[in-house]
Structures are given as structure tokens and as C-alpha cells.
Design a protein around this motif. Structure first.
Motif, PDB file in Angstrom:
ATOM      1  N   LEU A   1     -53.850 -52.751 -57.772  1.00 33.79           N
ATOM      2  CA  LEU A   1     -54.018 -53.234 -56.401  1.00 33.79           C
ATOM      3  C   LEU A   1     -54.354 -52.062 -55.501  1.00 33.79           C
ATOM      4  N   ARG A   2     -55.414 -52.194 -54.736  1.00 39.34           N
ATOM      5  CA  ARG A   2     -55.874 -51.137 -53.828  1.00 39.34           C
ATOM      6  C   ARG A   2     -55.725 -51.624 -52.383  1.00 39.34           C
ATOM      7  N   LEU A   3     -54.991 -50.874 -51.577  1.00 38.01           N
ATOM      8  CA  LEU A   3     -54.737 -51.255 -50.191  1.00 38.01           C
ATOM      9  C   LEU A   3     -54.615 -50.013 -49.316  1.00 38.01           C
ATOM     10  N   PRO A   4     -54.960 -50.130 -48.026  1.00 40.45           N
ATOM     11  CA  PRO A   4     -54.691 -49.030 -47.094  1.00 40.45           C
ATOM     12  C   PRO A   4     -53.194 -48.970 -46.804  1.00 40.45           C
ATOM     13  N   ALA A   5     -52.587 -47.825 -47.047  1.00 40.66           N
ATOM     14  CA  ALA A   5     -51.130 -47.700 -46.931  1.00 40.66           C
ATOM     15  C   ALA A   5     -50.620 -48.120 -45.560  1.00 40.66           C
ATOM     16  N   GLY A   6     -51.370 -47.805 -44.517  1.00 42.09           N
ATOM     17  CA  GLY A   6     -50.916 -48.081 -43.161  1.00 42.09           C
ATOM     18  C   GLY A   6     -50.896 -49.544 -42.783  1.00 42.09           C
ATOM     19  N   ARG A   7     -51.527 -50.397 -43.585  1.00 36.85           N
ATOM     20  CA  ARG A   7     -51.572 -51.826 -43.261  1.00 36.85           C
ATOM     21  C   ARG A   7     -50.429 -52.608 -43.905  1.00 36.85           C
ATOM     22  N   ILE A   8     -49.721 -51.998 -44.839  1.00 42.27           N
ATOM     23  CA  ILE A   8     -48.595 -52.683 -45.481  1.00 42.27           C
ATOM     24  C   ILE A   8     -47.394 -52.628 -44.548  1.00 42.27           C
ATOM     25  N   PRO A   9     -46.788 -53.759 -44.198  1.00 46.56           N
ATOM     26  CA  PRO A   9     -45.662 -53.751 -43.246  1.00 46.56           C
ATOM     27  C   PRO A   9     -44.523 -52.833 -43.716  1.00 46.56           C
ATOM     28  N   LYS A  10     -44.187 -51.867 -42.891  1.00 49.10           N
ATOM     29  CA  LYS A  10     -43.175 -50.875 -43.262  1.00 49.10           C
ATOM     30  C   LYS A  10     -41.752 -51.406 -43.158  1.00 49.10           C
ATOM     31  N   THR A  11     -41.527 -52.424 -42.338  1.00 41.17           N
ATOM     32  CA  THR A  11     -40.164 -52.917 -42.121  1.00 41.17           C
ATOM     33  C   THR A  11     -39.802 -54.093 -43.022  1.00 41.17           C
ATOM     34  N   LYS A  12     -40.722 -54.497 -43.914  1.00 41.69           N
ATOM     35  CA  LYS A  12     -40.479 -55.644 -44.782  1.00 41.69           C
ATOM     36  C   LYS A  12     -40.285 -55.182 -46.227  1.00 41.69           C
ATOM     37  N   ASP A  13     -39.332 -55.801 -46.907  1.00 44.89           N
ATOM     38  CA  ASP A  13     -39.119 -55.515 -48.321  1.00 44.89           C
ATOM     39  C   ASP A  13     -40.088 -56.299 -49.193  1.00 44.89           C
ATOM     40  N   PHE A  14     -40.480 -57.471 -48.735  1.00 47.08           N
ATOM     41  CA  PHE A  14     -41.503 -58.281 -49.399  1.00 47.08           C
ATOM     42  C   PHE A  14     -42.611 -58.567 -48.392  1.00 47.08           C
ATOM     43  N   SER A  15     -43.841 -58.454 -48.813  1.00 45.34           N
ATOM     44  CA  SER A  15     -44.980 -58.870 -47.993  1.00 45.34           C
ATOM     45  C   SER A  15     -46.109 -59.241 -48.941  1.00 45.34           C
ATOM     46  N   ARG A  16     -47.084 -59.961 -48.422  1.00 45.95           N
ATOM     47  CA  ARG A  16     -48.197 -60.385 -49.276  1.00 45.95           C
ATOM     48  C   ARG A  16     -49.492 -60.362 -48.503  1.00 45.95           C
ATOM     49  N   THR A  17     -50.572 -60.126 -49.214  1.00 49.95           N
ATOM     50  CA  THR A  17     -51.879 -60.197 -48.600  1.00 49.95           C
ATOM     51  C   THR A  17     -52.292 -61.661 -48.471  1.00 49.95           C
ATOM     52  N   ILE A  18     -53.390 -61.911 -47.785  1.00 50.32           N
ATOM     53  CA  ILE A  18     -53.878 -63.277 -47.643  1.00 50.32           C
ATOM     54  C   ILE A  18     -54.341 -63.839 -48.989  1.00 50.32           C
ATOM     55  N   ALA A  19     -54.506 -62.960 -49.991  1.00 50.22           N
ATOM     56  CA  ALA A  19     -54.857 -63.401 -51.343  1.00 50.22           C
ATOM     57  C   ALA A  19     -53.615 -63.522 -52.218  1.00 50.22           C
ATOM     58  N   ASP A  20     -52.427 -63.478 -51.591  1.00 42.86           N
ATOM     59  CA  ASP A  20     -51.143 -63.634 -52.280  1.00 42.86           C
ATOM     60  C   ASP A  20     -50.858 -62.534 -53.298  1.00 42.86           C
ATOM     61  N   GLU A  21     -51.304 -61.339 -53.004  1.00 39.76           N
ATOM     62  CA  GLU A  21     -50.902 -60.166 -53.772  1.00 39.76           C
ATOM     63  C   GLU A  21     -49.610 -59.657 -53.136  1.00 39.76           C
TER      64      GLU A  21
ATOM     65  N   VAL B   1     -46.386 -57.325 -52.383  1.00 44.09           N
ATOM     66  CA  VAL B   1     -45.989 -55.916 -52.360  1.00 44.09           C
ATOM     67  C   VAL B   1     -44.515 -55.838 -51.966  1.00 44.09           C
ATOM     68  N   VAL B   2     -43.756 -55.003 -52.663  1.00 43.83           N
ATOM     69  CA  VAL B   2     -42.329 -54.862 -52.373  1.00 43.83           C
ATOM     70  C   VAL B   2     -41.987 -53.396 -52.120  1.00 43.83           C
ATOM     71  N   SER B   3     -40.820 -53.208 -51.521  1.00 44.30           N
ATOM     72  CA  SER B   3     -40.358 -51.870 -51.162  1.00 44.30           C
ATOM     73  C   SER B   3     -39.689 -51.167 -52.337  1.00 44.30           C
ATOM     74  N   GLN B   4     -39.447 -49.871 -52.155  1.00 43.57           N
ATOM     75  CA  GLN B   4     -38.750 -49.082 -53.170  1.00 43.57           C
ATOM     76  C   GLN B   4     -37.347 -49.617 -53.415  1.00 43.57           C
ATOM     77  N   ARG B   5     -36.697 -50.071 -52.349  1.00 41.93           N
ATOM     78  CA  ARG B   5     -35.326 -50.548 -52.516  1.00 41.93           C
ATOM     79  C   ARG B   5     -35.270 -51.823 -53.354  1.00 41.93           C
ATOM     80  N   VAL B   6     -36.307 -52.655 -53.296  1.00 38.69           N
ATOM     81  CA  VAL B   6     -36.359 -53.829 -54.162  1.00 38.69           C
ATOM     82  C   VAL B   6     -36.483 -53.395 -55.616  1.00 38.69           C
ATOM     83  N   LYS B   7     -37.409 -52.505 -55.893  1.00 43.34           N
ATOM     84  CA  LYS B   7     -37.603 -52.019 -57.266  1.00 43.34           C
ATOM     85  C   LYS B   7     -36.325 -51.378 -57.797  1.00 43.34           C
ATOM     86  N   ASP B   8     -35.714 -50.512 -57.017  1.00 40.35           N
ATOM     87  CA  ASP B   8     -34.505 -49.823 -57.464  1.00 40.35           C
ATOM     88  C   ASP B   8     -33.369 -50.799 -57.727  1.00 40.35           C
TER      89      ASP B   8
END
Length: 283
Positions: free
Chosen positions: A121-141, A143-150
Motif C-alpha cells: 500500500l502506497r500513501l502520503p504519510a501526512g494524509r493518514i489520520p494521526k489521531t486514529k488507531d483505525f482509518s481507511r481509504t475510500i477504497a477500503d484499504e 491502516v492501523v496504528s503502532q499501538r494496534v499492532k503491538d
């Protein structure tokens, strides 16, 4: 369980069913109305929407937007065997706009559903919501935070895959602390009484957005999700075999993600942001 239907009623038609002081006006042309699932006016909302649409060269609609929410008792939550995971935080762009590739040759030739992602998955880092642990693109890709993975890895959550996200920002490399989240298995069979369709007033009886050649159920789920118990794997995270949505432009149909009570409790304890849950029923 109690269900609540939120409609964005066109103000010029609102008086056909609602009092002048009912609901919340959103500007001058739209009124937000919330009805319980057992409200006797709910069938009337759907009837009026269908009648306004019929026989018009230019379609008319009683409501322009809608959503359904389910409220559960503590006892219902404690008794639940599975949950549907809903990512509520959405952002742009889609990965495809930044070079993420899909193998369209493996998609359904009739509706375009099911093309697998074949590059990171290729995305501009600055467009991913920084305050959310889960977020998704309009194509339903997703993305989760480090704390979710850990947390998932520390607690031994099974069935989840965390892939690095490639940064398309100036810094390049990988997006630090963000991962693409996917279920490793997609075998759960959607079962009755699950209802799908276009919207509450349109169950898509003509099959406009269903596909007879693949596992595309339709445009939206219009009820809680039920899955065949025998098809559910012994995993904490898994997906349905069937898809929901529409292949159009950057939009792609998505499989529904199921999680175990273990994942639900972990998310609640950690107060994870950008995600919600509905009870899923094993039948």
C-alpha cells in the motif's frame, strides 16, 4: 438490541410525514431525522421515497442520506460470539492514486469485484489520520496504528496481518508507526437473515448491484450480519467470502471483517479510535 435509522430528509418533502419542529435542520434544504427501528413511520419513509422516485424523468428522493446504528445491552454484548468490525475514520487518497497495484485480471469479469492487491500500500504519510488507531481509504484499504499492532501481537490475536505502508511523501521509505491491516483468511459465509440492498427503501430486487457470477452481495448491508457457524474459523480476525460495495473508479467492494470477543474487549480496554463494532450472529 435497538436499531436507529438516521435520514437526511429533503426539507421540501419533510412536511409530508414530519411536524415542522421535528428533527434537526441542516441548513435550509435538509433535515436530520432519527427514528427507532420500531417507529411506525419507518415504513412510510421508505414508501414515500419509492413513490417520489417512480415515474420521473429526473429522479426525486424523500431522503438523500441514511445510516443505521444498533444499540446493545450489556447482556447482549457479553453473550455475543462474534462482532463485525467497522472502520469509521475515512481519508483520501486511495492507494491506487499513489501507485498501489491490483491484479485486475483476477477480478470478476462481470462486475470487477475481487482484484487482489499485489504491491504494498502506497500513501502520503501526512494524509493518514494521526489521531486514529483505525482509518481507511475510500477504497477500503485499512491502516492501523503502532499501538494496534503491538497490542494484537502481545495478546496473541490470530488471523490479522500487518503490512508496511510505503510513503509517497518527500521522506519516502515506510510510513513510521502505520500498517495496512488485513484478515489472513476469508471463508465466513454470509447467511440469512442478513439483508443487503441499495438503501432501506430499495432492496435491489432487480439485482442492479448484485452479481450472479461472484460473491458480490450488493451495495450495502441493511441489517446486522449473520454468518454460517460451520464456516467460521478458529481465528480472532477473519473476513467473509462475500463482498459488499461497488467497483467504480477508485471504489472497490470490500469483504466484511469479523472479530472475536477477545478483540472487542481489547479495543474497548484500549479505547481504540476510529473503529466501532456490531454484534455478528453465528447461525
Amino acid at each position: 438490541m435497538r436499531s436507529y435509522y438516521e435520514f437526511r430528509i429533503k426539507e421540501k418533502y419533510a412536511s409530508m410525514l414530519f411536524a415542522d419542529d421535528e428533527g434537526e435542520r441542516l441548513g435550509t434544504s435538509v433535515r436530520k431525522i432519527v427514528l427507532r427501528g420500531d417507529d411506525p413511520r419507518l415504513p412510510e419513509v421508505n414508501r414515500l421515497d419509492r413513490e417520489l422516485k417512480q415515474g420521473q424523468n429526473k429522479p426525486r428522493y424523500f431522503y438523500a442520506g441514511w445510516s443505521i446504528q444498533y444499540k446493545y445491552t450489556h447482556r447482549e454484548i457479553e453473550a455475543a460470539e462474534a462482532f463485525k468490525l467497522k472502520v469509521t475514520s475515512v481519508f483520501e487518497p486511495a492507494g491506487e492514486e499513489r501507485g498501489t497495484e491490483y491484479d485486475e485480471s483476477r477480478a470478476c469479469p462481470a462486475c470487477g469485484t475481487g482484484a487482489p492487491q499485489v504491491t504494498p500500500l502506497r500513501l502520503p504519510a501526512g494524509r493518514i489520520p494521526k489521531t486514529k488507531d483505525f482509518s481507511r481509504t475510500i477504497a477500503d484499504e485499512v491502516v492501523v496504528s503502532q499501538r494496534v499492532k503491538d497490542a494484537f501481537e502481545e495478546c496473541g490475536v490470530s488471523g490479522a496481518n500487518f503490512a508496511t505502508v510505503v510513503s509517497t511523501s518527500r521522506s519516502k521509505g515506510f510510513v513510521e508507526g502505520r500498517y495496512q491491516f488485513e484478515a489472513t483468511e476469508a471463508a465466513a459465509e454470509v447467511a440469512p437473515p442478513t439483508v443487503s440492498g441499495n438503501k432501506p427503501s430499495d432492496l435491489d430486487t432487480e439485482g442492479e448491484y448484485r452479481c450472479a457470477r461472484c460473491d458480490l452481495l450488493g451495495l450495502n448491508l441493511l441489517s446486522e450480519l449473520s454468518v454460517a457457524r460451520a464456516s467460521v474459523l478458529d481465528l480472532d480476525v477473519q473476513a467473509t467470502r462475500a463482498y459488499v460495495g461497488l467497483r467504480s473508479g477508485l471504489l472497490r467492494p470490500r469483504q466484511v471483517v469479523l472479530v472475536s470477543p477477545k478483540v472487542y474487549r481489547l479495543a474497548k480496554e484500549m479505547k481504540l479510535k476510529g473503529v466501532a463494532f456490531e454484534i455478528a450472529y453465528l447461525v
